[in-house]
Design a protein around this motif. Structure first.
Motif: not given
Length: 160
Positions: A2-3, A10-17, A87-91, A96-97
Motif C-alpha cells: 500500500p502507498d 486509513l489511519e485518519g479514518a479511524q474514530s477518535d476513541n 500506521r505500521k499495524e495498518i500496513h 495480510s489481506f
C-alpha cells in the motif's frame, strides 16, 4: 504494497476513541477499588467484626463489581473502546489481506456472501465521484450471563 497516501487515509479514518479508552480505564480503577473493599471486609471479618454486617456489605460490593465488570466487557466489545491502529499495524493488516483477496476471488458466491455478512460489509457508491466506499463492522462478541436465585456467582455461556 500500500502507498503512503492510502495508509494515511486509513489511519485518519479511524474514530477518535480516547474518551472510550479513558472510560474503560476508569472502570478498571473502580474494579480495583471494589477488590480493595472486599479484602478489607475479609480482614474485618477475620478480626472479629459482625459476620451479618460484613455479609451485607460484601454482597452489595459484589453486585456493584459485577455491574462494573459487565460494563467493561461491553465497552471493550464496542469498536470505540479499541485503541487506534498505528500506521505500521495498518500496513501489516493490508498486506495480510493479499492472500484473502485471492481466496475470495476463487470462492463460491455463497461463501463470499457469508464472509461479507460476518464482516458486516457495507458498500456505498457515489455516482458523481464514481467512488465506492467499503466499510466493515463485524458484530461484537456476545455472551449470555445467567444468575441463579440468590447466588451472585455468574456463568457466561457463548451465544447459541
Amino acid at each position: 504494497m500500500p502507498d503512503r497516501a492510502l495508509l494515511a487515509m486509513l489511519e485518519g479514518a479511524q474514530s477518535d476513541n480516547t474518551a472510550a479508552i479513558a472510560s474503560v480505564d476508569s472502570m478498571r480503577h473502580s474494579l480495583a477499588e471494589y477488590d480493595r473493599k472486599l479484602n478489607s471486609y475479609r480482614a474485618a471479618l477475620e478480626a472479629g467484626a459482625d459476620p451479618q454486617l460484613i455479609a451485607t456489605w460484601t454482597q452489595q460490593v459484589q453486585r456493584e463489581r459485577e455491574v462494573a465488570a459487565a460494563q467493561i466487557a461491553a465497552m471493550e466489545a464496542s469498536t470505540d473502546a479499541r485503541p487506534a491502529l498505528s500506521r505500521k499495524e495498518i500496513h501489516e493488516l493490508v498486506k495480510s489481506f493479499g492472500g484473502l483477496v485471492k481466496i475470495l476471488r476463487a470462492a463460491d458466491s455463497t461463501d463470499k456472501l457469508e464472509v461479507y455478512r460476518q464482516l458486516g460489509l457495507k458498500m456505498t457508491y457515489n455516482h458523481k465521484t464514481r467512488v465506492v466506499v467499503a466499510e466493515v463492522q463485524p458484530p461484537p462478541p456476545v455472551c449470555t450471563v445467567v444468575v441463579s436465585g440468590g447466588d451472585l456467582n455468574t456463568v457466561s455461556r457463548p451465544p447459541a
